[in-house]
Design a protein around this motif. Structure first.
Motif, PDB file in Angstrom:
ATOM      1  N   ARG A  45      16.209 -18.934 -31.901  1.00  0.00           N
ATOM      2  CA  ARG A  45      15.031 -19.072 -31.046  1.00  0.00           C
ATOM      3  C   ARG A  45      15.417 -19.649 -29.681  1.00  0.00           C
ATOM      4  O   ARG A  45      15.014 -19.137 -28.637  1.00  0.00           O
ATOM      5  N   ASN A  46      16.218 -20.709 -29.698  1.00  0.00           N
ATOM      6  CA  ASN A  46      16.600 -21.362 -28.445  1.00  0.00           C
ATOM      7  C   ASN A  46      17.576 -20.494 -27.649  1.00  0.00           C
ATOM      8  O   ASN A  46      17.499 -20.427 -26.426  1.00  0.00           O
ATOM      9  N   LEU A  80      22.096 -35.554 -31.983  1.00  0.00           N
ATOM     10  CA  LEU A  80      20.899 -34.742 -31.873  1.00  0.00           C
ATOM     11  C   LEU A  80      21.005 -33.629 -32.895  1.00  0.00           C
ATOM     12  O   LEU A  80      22.089 -33.309 -33.374  1.00  0.00           O
ATOM     13  N   VAL A 111      18.873 -28.348 -30.918  1.00  0.00           N
ATOM     14  CA  VAL A 111      18.373 -29.047 -29.727  1.00  0.00           C
ATOM     15  C   VAL A 111      19.523 -29.213 -28.724  1.00  0.00           C
ATOM     16  O   VAL A 111      19.358 -28.975 -27.522  1.00  0.00           O
ATOM     17  N   ILE A 127      19.734 -27.687 -24.865  1.00  0.00           N
ATOM     18  CA  ILE A 127      19.919 -28.498 -23.656  1.00  0.00           C
ATOM     19  C   ILE A 127      20.992 -27.875 -22.756  1.00  0.00           C
ATOM     20  O   ILE A 127      20.808 -27.740 -21.549  1.00  0.00           O
ATOM     21  N   ALA A 131      19.797 -24.241 -21.548  1.00  0.00           N
ATOM     22  CA  ALA A 131      18.714 -24.340 -20.558  1.00  0.00           C
ATOM     23  C   ALA A 131      19.302 -24.665 -19.188  1.00  0.00           C
ATOM     24  O   ALA A 131      18.905 -24.091 -18.163  1.00  0.00           O
ATOM     25  N   ASN A 165      14.338 -37.170 -30.304  1.00  0.00           N
ATOM     26  CA  ASN A 165      14.865 -36.717 -29.021  1.00  0.00           C
ATOM     27  C   ASN A 165      14.574 -37.724 -27.913  1.00  0.00           C
ATOM     28  O   ASN A 165      15.408 -37.948 -27.034  1.00  0.00           O
ATOM     29  N   LEU A 219       9.070 -22.454 -26.284  1.00  0.00           N
ATOM     30  CA  LEU A 219      10.025 -23.214 -27.083  1.00  0.00           C
ATOM     31  C   LEU A 219       9.239 -24.180 -27.949  1.00  0.00           C
ATOM     32  O   LEU A 219       8.091 -24.476 -27.683  1.00  0.00           O
ATOM     33  N   ASN A 220       9.896 -24.721 -28.940  1.00  0.00           N
ATOM     34  CA  ASN A 220       9.319 -25.824 -29.701  1.00  0.00           C
ATOM     35  C   ASN A 220       9.094 -27.011 -28.752  1.00  0.00           C
ATOM     36  O   ASN A 220       9.899 -27.266 -27.861  1.00  0.00           O
ATOM     37  N   VAL A 229      11.893 -29.575 -28.514  1.00  0.00           N
ATOM     38  CA  VAL A 229      13.061 -29.020 -27.820  1.00  0.00           C
ATOM     39  C   VAL A 229      12.816 -29.050 -26.316  1.00  0.00           C
ATOM     40  O   VAL A 229      13.696 -29.446 -25.531  1.00  0.00           O
ATOM     41  N   ALA A 245      13.189 -32.496 -25.046  1.00  0.00           N
ATOM     42  CA  ALA A 245      14.604 -32.890 -25.043  1.00  0.00           C
ATOM     43  C   ALA A 245      15.321 -32.339 -23.811  1.00  0.00           C
ATOM     44  O   ALA A 245      16.134 -33.030 -23.192  1.00  0.00           O
ATOM     45  N   ILE A 246      15.014 -31.109 -23.437  1.00  0.00           N
ATOM     46  CA  ILE A 246      15.673 -30.486 -22.278  1.00  0.00           C
ATOM     47  C   ILE A 246      15.374 -31.274 -21.004  1.00  0.00           C
ATOM     48  O   ILE A 246      16.266 -31.565 -20.214  1.00  0.00           O
TER      49      ILE A 246
END
Lengths: 284, 284
Positions: free
Chosen positions: A154-155, A264, A268, A272, A275, B155, B264-265, B268, B271-272
């Motif tokens: 998904r991410n 983490l 996730v 990070i 992204a 997070n 996104l969740n 998540v 966290a980003i």
């Protein structure tokens, strides 16, 4: 109005087949899906309309058959039209469908999905990512948790990875739970499952990618990533982390965190970094 | 060696009380924890050694009593020493402990936790974050999913938030599942649950924080965040998102994503943004 009339009115020209016996051999693939929560040799189970939509647009997979709760059929007629005309639509009442699935099937929509042709090789999927503006690669090593594999997809999809590579010790992405957590991106993002970490590392290096190993002890941080350079991000399981063979050859990358924080979640962490890279690539 | 000898040898000077009857009123708080998966008016259940360790160092909470599987006692003797001496240690065999909990209690360690004093007010926790080098604030609005609340804490703690604020429609962080997913950070990170979004917004603004609303449509991206400015990050549930009253007064922030990706969740996404901010604050 008889059953067959109401069904044919919904799907003109479609094969809509009422199922009244849970033991009907035509729907054997949908039987006891929770108990045998395994990728079947010949295909996989996709549950619910979100996965059905991803299956309809998937280049790699297609729906081989569909089992639908009768009262859900009118609501998903449009969606069914998007599936191939060679996909039989089995329809059953609630008691029959629950008996087939082996538990109360609230979603009421089950697709049996298959590969359109032989699964692509590691080299093929890596070459495809490289050909698409060298989209980033996400490589998962030893990720045995189904939720984590689904969340990595998904991410990864959210941040435009070109391919997800999973080593042979990671769980298969077509497992029911992984597929569901991925919100269908397993069906629309290229991936390869199999081989060991060294094989995957070799493959991405040969395709001109820089291997980057996500590891807490590394000094380099996401800010130091060069968006112009094709990047293959390697992530390992919480606890064991990545194998030494990967850490030796990859650039280490750590995410700065507050003191006394262990770690983490792996998906996730990947989000990070990806992204950050996506934003830099979009801006550049 | 008798039972009482082996127990007293492990915990000299501690009150170690064998429980043989699942209906013993002394362990009523541990009864049927799965069925009444609710925050009890007087306290909460923390399961396993990770949560026990966080309870031992928590400023806000303490263990009021402990129920331990007898054969686990030697392995956690050191951990028990860190709890207050006024915390009774109940010990039971597997069949008794399973009957108490209402399901097979694999972890074999249950703590009943309580607040040391009255729960802090919204103003108190916000002021505390502001006093600590204006650590970022994470505000969750309408997050009803227990996993998401737990993951937001995990997070948030990783990236040094000063406080987590949850509105009255978000699930309570002391729910068993939220607590577990938070890997104990609910017990060691300041937080406040209650009030509506407007009250929370007003409170952070009055403390000098800039409210930032995470919302897909916003043009500003994480790269544009000013690490020198105290930031309160507002996140809402997938689907409904944040209320209009928050979006009107907060700076919108979007995470650049690949096309055709819905969302996104929430944990998540948070966290980003928080990772980005933490890295910038650490570097600055």
């Amino acid at each position: 109005m008889t059953d067959s009339q109401s069904l044919s009115a919904l799907q003109p020209g479609r094969t809509v087949l009422p199922i009244t016996d849970p033991d009907d051999p035509r729907i054997a693939v949908f039987r006891d899906i929770r108990e045998k929560d395994l990728v079947r040799r010949s295909g996989f189970i996709a549950e619910g309309t979100v996965l059905l939509d991803h299956l309809a647009i998937s280049e790699r997979f297609r729906a081989a058959s569909l089992l639908v709760l009768k009262n859900r059929l009118p609501g998903i007629a449009d969606r069914i039209e998007r599936l191939g005309s060679d996909c039989p639509i089995y329809v059953a009442e609630r008691d029959v469908i629950d008996a087939i699935a082996g538990f109360p099937m609230h979603r009421g929509v089950l697709a049996f999905g298959i590969e359109r042709e032989a699964a692509p090789t590691l080299e093929t999927v890596v070459a495809k990512a490289a050909a698409q503006a060298r989209k980033p690669i996400l490589a998962a090593i030893g990720i045995a948790n189904h939720d984590n594999v689904g969340a990595l997809f998904r991410n990864g999809a959210a941040f435009g990875v070109g391919v997800v590579l999973l080593d042979e010790t990671s769980c298969h992405p077509l497992y029911r739970k992984a597929l569901r957590v991925s919100v269908g991106t397993v069906l629309t993002t290229p991936w390869h499952h199999g081989g060991d970490a060294e094989t995957i590392l070799k493959s991405v290096c040969e395709a001109g990618y820089q291997p980057v190993a996500l590891t807490p002890s590394a000094e380099a941080t996401p800010a130091s990533l060069d968006p112009a350079r094709p990047l293959a991000l390697f992530v390992g399981a919480e606890g064991p982390g990545l194998p030494a063979s990967v850490l030796r050859r990859a650039m280490g990358l750590g995410i700065p965190m507050a003191e006394h924080v262990d770690s983490l979640n792996v998906a996730v962490s990947a989000a990070i970094v990806l992204a950050r890279l996506f934003e830099a690539r979009s801006a550049g």
